[in-house]
Design a protein around this motif. Structure first.
Motif, short mmCIF file in Angstrom:
data_model
loop_
_atom_site.label_atom_id
_atom_site.label_comp_id
_atom_site.label_asym_id
_atom_site.label_seq_id
_atom_site.Cartn_x
_atom_site.Cartn_y
_atom_site.Cartn_z
N VAL A 183 -17.49 -78.59 -70.27
CA VAL A 183 -17.16 -77.33 -69.62
C VAL A 183 -17.42 -77.45 -68.13
N ILE A 184 -16.49 -77.00 -67.31
CA ILE A 184 -16.76 -76.90 -65.88
C ILE A 184 -16.64 -75.44 -65.50
N LEU A 206 -11.98 -75.55 -68.35
CA LEU A 206 -12.19 -75.22 -66.94
C LEU A 206 -12.25 -73.70 -66.80
N LEU A 207 -13.37 -73.19 -66.29
CA LEU A 207 -13.52 -71.74 -66.17
C LEU A 207 -13.71 -71.37 -64.71
N GLN A 211 -9.30 -58.83 -72.55
CA GLN A 211 -8.20 -59.67 -72.05
C GLN A 211 -8.67 -61.11 -71.92
N GLN A 212 -9.89 -61.28 -71.42
CA GLN A 212 -10.39 -62.64 -71.24
C GLN A 212 -10.56 -63.33 -72.58
N LYS A 213 -10.95 -62.56 -73.62
CA LYS A 213 -11.08 -63.15 -74.95
C LYS A 213 -9.71 -63.61 -75.45
N ALA A 219 -21.66 -61.47 -72.05
CA ALA A 219 -22.42 -62.26 -73.02
C ALA A 219 -21.48 -62.78 -74.11
N GLU A 220 -20.57 -61.94 -74.56
CA GLU A 220 -19.66 -62.36 -75.63
C GLU A 220 -18.76 -63.51 -75.18
N VAL A 221 -18.21 -63.37 -73.97
CA VAL A 221 -17.31 -64.42 -73.47
C VAL A 221 -18.07 -65.72 -73.30
N MET A 222 -19.29 -65.64 -72.73
CA MET A 222 -20.03 -66.87 -72.49
C MET A 222 -20.50 -67.50 -73.81
N GLU A 223 -20.70 -66.67 -74.85
CA GLU A 223 -21.05 -67.22 -76.16
C GLU A 223 -19.88 -68.05 -76.72
N LEU A 224 -18.66 -67.55 -76.50
CA LEU A 224 -17.49 -68.31 -76.93
C LEU A 224 -17.44 -69.67 -76.23
N VAL A 225 -17.78 -69.63 -74.94
CA VAL A 225 -17.79 -70.88 -74.19
C VAL A 225 -18.85 -71.82 -74.74
N ALA A 226 -20.02 -71.26 -75.05
CA ALA A 226 -21.12 -72.08 -75.58
C ALA A 226 -20.72 -72.71 -76.91
N GLN A 227 -19.98 -71.96 -77.73
CA GLN A 227 -19.50 -72.53 -79.00
C GLN A 227 -18.67 -73.77 -78.76
N GLN A 228 -17.77 -73.69 -77.78
CA GLN A 228 -16.92 -74.84 -77.48
C GLN A 228 -17.75 -76.01 -76.98
N LYS A 229 -18.77 -75.69 -76.20
CA LYS A 229 -19.64 -76.73 -75.67
C LYS A 229 -20.35 -77.44 -76.82
N ARG A 230 -20.88 -76.64 -77.75
CA ARG A 230 -21.56 -77.23 -78.91
C ARG A 230 -20.61 -78.08 -79.73
N ALA A 231 -19.34 -77.67 -79.75
CA ALA A 231 -18.36 -78.42 -80.52
C ALA A 231 -17.92 -79.70 -79.79
#
Lengths: 367, 506
Positions: free
Chosen positions: B457-458, B427-428, B410-412, B441-453
């Motif tokens: 992120v807060i 904002l998370l 659901q979070q994805k 881990a999967e959700v936070m990886e998605l966040v990391a992708q956005q950060k790299r892009a």
């Protein structure tokens, strides 16, 4: 953003259908079947004409109500708004500038336009008012539109001074003449109008952003709000659409009855709610649609027309299975001689049964 | 570990164990309370404090082990049975009824009657008397919600006593109170002690625990570490034991990190003097593109409410926010979304329409951008399907109802919703609550992708491990105020927790 890849094997159909999705359709079939057996000559083009004619007003009003129920609100003022619109139209029509006293004059096309347009304007104002008050006061629309219901009926009474008024001939034609005739099947203009209204409503709900916002506002208002949907505006818009549909239904009904008087549209509200819910649109918002409302309206109208067509005296007299003694005894009974008075009771029982069965199916499906 | 000098325990739990599905929540925990004692219960999130108290309150009937009250073994199957054994719970989120008067709340379920009707004057008299016993002087006829939180909490406590409770369980009683309010509550607790009431005091605020408790029990990972008199303990020892040392191996369970040097350049989002009555005050912070700012605090510290304010869901009373140097309209979600300030709320009941298809949830925020003016299901399906594959939602079928997915999936879906548009600030709020390690881990990886892009992120959370694992800069919050910022230095879990209970007085 990813470009959409067009995979052929993808299962693009909506989620698996269950019995609960078909329940309204099955109810319609069952009701039709029962009356086909019980009422003489029920499956005929004549009956179909009658159903179209009686269902048209209901269909228009129920369409508006579908919008409101989809976004998890309710509008209790549709019946009296319909009445008020018809009254305004009638009173204006009998003004000197239009057709004059008793509405006997002809009136120009422009006059007809004005006389028909003003009720819609008033409906717009009242719809905006209930919508605006609902979102700004934080009170449920149940309460606001309950007040609006009384405001509308009060205005109608005051305007007409409880007199009967004439309406433009255009509305009379709309309510009674046939658009097309195929033998005994006459498609009334009102049914054609209802079909257009429903088609437009369906397209709006299924294919426009506004329609999607209506569903999501009803599905989860907070989620829609956090996704940037202006849910307040959606609610107001739905109440305005509903008021407009009510006004439209009221005018058509006045035309069908060749004039407007205060006893019209008394049952319209509850009938329309029954139609929408019978079709399977949730009272809690987010689920349902115009297709479902159409099935609900058909079911309800078939019930109505069918119950009127059932004649228990005939049924008993010509029955071949009942012993003669029973026949004679039953023909004397009050439930046979005064069957007319029993019809609303039976209507209620069938509605209750259908809704309870639907409710159980949906619940089972969800568990 | 009963001390021989003390009186026999009022309530004695032996070898309590609880399993939820395959997960062990509590294992072999001994716990006892004596009359007139305040027993502190501390541990990190997930250590088992709440579970143990729920066993005592009768909310978790499937436990192993034995509970004795006054030396007699009892079995607690329901809250009703727990109440019958004179155990009353005062919950963190208050359970009183705000719309009723104080007297009605106190006498709820036991209103005095005369001739079958409620005897109002007697009820008010009784209520006033039972509050006066505790030196609480308020008008019992006024509505409960017209009083501040501390009074409501005291009324809750009085209600427990009025029903004859001998054991009171106080769950995080001070977390939402200001310092003077907390002191007032401590006075009341002291009074109750002299009357022989036994109390369990559950708190993240170790200073409070040490100030008020006679003994302290420390839990970690569902096990009992030790129970010791409070005067033999100090904060550092407790923190050290709560956190443990040998856990640093797991990637997501970091207990200390060295933050990278502070990024230079213009901030993406800058807050100045943000304030919202009763929730947060005087917050001045900024976050730069490609940076993750972690906000840590306990429940009610104000950092989570701050996220709602930034997203536009609530309009702060004072202060302003700029995005890339331009002022952001406050309290307006649509304009925030349009400008790429997007929010993932903790409560998924607020972010998903569960009964609607996944696709409708995904396209909701950017309908026009994704589907144009005329929505066609086939196109919507083919827009959502690859997106769901990309975020790793299982199954990636846009036509299923959103509610049929597991929490992680659901979070994805919620994240996929924002991927259809621009993301400048993500904002998370508790993005991984209730998820298993893999989904986390999967959700936070998605966040990391956005950060790299290049997104800023807060991340606001009450879990220090999550904050430490993913932040480039960290700010701690306590009681509505920011207490400390960390950047370019070594930070430990103890540091975070220390500053999260800092009340600003020293």
């Amino acid at each position: 953003m990813n470009s959409p890849t067009l995979t052929k094997d993808a299962n693009t159909s909506a989620r698996r259908l269950s019995l609960a999705d078909f329940a309204p359709l099955l109810t319609l079939a069952a009701v039709t079947l029962v009356f086909a057996v019980m009422a003489e000559d029920f499956i005929s083009l004549g009956t179909m004409t009658l159903i179209l004619k009686r269902g048209a007003v209901l269909a228009i009003v129920a369409t508006g109500l579908t919008f409101v129920l989809l976004c998890a609100e309710i509008d209790l003022s549709v019946g009296t708004l319909a009445l008020l619109s018809a009254c305004i139209c009638g009173v204006l029509w009998e003004q000197p500038f239009a057709a004059g006293p008793k509405g006997l004059g002809e009136g120009s096309d422009l006059d007809v336009c004005i006389v028909v347009a003003i009720p819609f304007l008033i409906a717009l104002v009242l719809g905006l008012l209930s919508g605006g008050l609902t979102v700004s006061s934080g009170l449920p629309s149940f309460i606001i539109t309950l007040a609006m219901m009384n405001i509308a009926v009060g205005l109608a009474k005051f305007l007409t001074l409880s007199q009967k008024y004439n309406v433009p001939p255009m509305l009379k034609r709309l309510g009674n003449s046939a658009l097309m005739e195929f033998g005994t099947l006459k498609i009334p203009q009102s049914a054609a109008l209802a079909a257009v209204v429903m088609l437009v409503a369906h397209l709006v709900l299924q294919h426009t952003r506004f329609g999607r916002y209506v569903y999501m506002t009803g599905g989860n208002r907070q989620a829609a709000r956090l996704a940037g949907v202006r849910t307040e505006q959606i609610v107001v818009a739905c109440l305005v659409i509903c008021a407009w549909c009510a006004a439209c239904g009221g005018l058509v009904n006045a035309g069908r009855l060749e004039g407007v008087s205060l006893d019209q549209n008394a049952d319209l509200l509850l009938d329309a709610v029954a139609c929408v819910v019978l079709g399977g649109t949730s009272l809690f918002g987010g689920e349902g649609g115009i297709g479902r409302t159409l099935i609900g309206v058909l079911t309800f109208t078939v019930l109505r027309v069918g119950l009127d067509a059932v004649n228990p005296e005939r049924l008993i007299k010509f029955s071949s299975v009942l012993p003669k003694a029973w026949k004679d005894a039953w023909l004397q009974q009050s439930w046979v001689t005064s069957f007319d008075l029993l019809r609303p009771f039976l209507l209620g029982i069938v509605l209750l049964l259908a809704l309870v069965i639907h409710g159980r199916l949906v619940k089972k499906h969800r568990d | 570990m009963p001390e021989s000098a003390a009186s026999p325990p009022l309530l004695d739990c032996r070898q309590i164990g609880v399993r939820f599905g395959g997960v062990v929540a509590l294992q072999g925990v001994d716990f006892d309370i004596r009359p007139g004692e305040v027993h502190g219960l501390v541990g990190c999130n997930g250590a088992g404090k709440s579970t143990l108290m729920k066993v005592l309150a009768g909310v978790v009937p499937e436990y192993t082990g034995e509970i004795q009250i006054d030396g007699k073994p009892v079995r607690l199957h329901s809250p009703r049975e727990a109440l019958a054994q004179k155990i009353a719970m005062v919950y963190q989120e208050l359970s009183g009824i705000g719309a009723l008067s104080v007297a009605e709340n106190l006498c709820l379920g036991r209103q005095p009657t005369s001739f079958g009707r409620i005897d109002w004057s007697r009820m008010n008299r009784e209520a006033a008397a039972s509050l006066a016993e505790l030196d609480i002087q308020i008008d019992v006829r006024r509505r409960l919600d017209s009083y501040p939180l501390v009074i409501r909490q005291m009324v809750e406590i009085a209600r427990g006593l009025h029903s004859g409770a001998r054991v009171l369980i106080l769950d995080e009683p001070t977390s939402a109170l200001s310092l003077p309010e907390a002191l007032r509550l401590f006075e009341l607790i002291g009074k109750l002690k002299t009357r022989g009431v036994a109390m369990v005091f559950i708190s993240h605020f170790l200073e409070d625990v040490l100030a008020i408790c006679d003994r302290v029990t420390i839990l970690r990972d569902g096990r009992l570490l030790q129970t010791r008199p409070a005067q033999e303990l100090d904060r550092a020892t407790i923190l050290h034991q709560m956190v443990g040392e040998e856990r640093e191996s797991a990637a997501d369970e970091k207990t200390e990190i060295t933050l990278p040097p502070a990024a230079t350049g213009a901030p993406r989002l800058a807050m100045r003097g943000l304030q919202h009555a009763g929730q947060f005050a005087d917050v001045t912070l900024d976050v730069k593109p490609g940076e993750c700012l972690g906000l840590y605090g306990f429940v009610g510290a104000g950092h989570q409410e701050l996220m709602h304010a930034l997203a536009g869901a609530i309009k702060p009373d004072r202060g302003d926010v700029t995005l890339d140097g331009h002022a952001l309209r406050l309290g307006d979600v649509p304009s925030a979304v349009r400008q790429g300030v997007v929010f993932v709320a903790a409560d998924r009941a607020q972010t998903l329409a569960r009964r609607a298809p996944i696709a409708h949830n995904v396209t909701l925020a950017h309908l026009k951008r994704a589907l144009g003016g005329w929505i066609v299901w086939n196109r919507e399906y083919h827009v959502c399907q690859p997106l769901l594959e990309r975020v790793g939602c299982r199954p990636p079928n846009p036509s299923l109802r959103a509610g049929s997915l597991s929490g992680g999936n659901q979070q994805k879906v919620v994240l996929a919703k924002w991927l259809l548009g621009p993301i400048k600030v993500l904002l998370l709020e508790e993005p991984t609550r209730g998820m298993d390690v893999h989904a986390k881990a999967e959700v936070m990886e998605l966040v990391a992708q956005q950060k790299r892009a290049g997104a800023a992120v807060i991340l606001a959370s009450t879990e220090p491990e999550l904050i430490l694992a993913h932040s480039d800069r960290i700010a701690t919050f306590a009681r509505g105020r920011m207490t400390r910022q960390f950047s370019g230095q070594r930070v430990t879990k103890q540091d975070l927790m220390h500053h999260a209970e800092d009340d600003g007085t020293g």
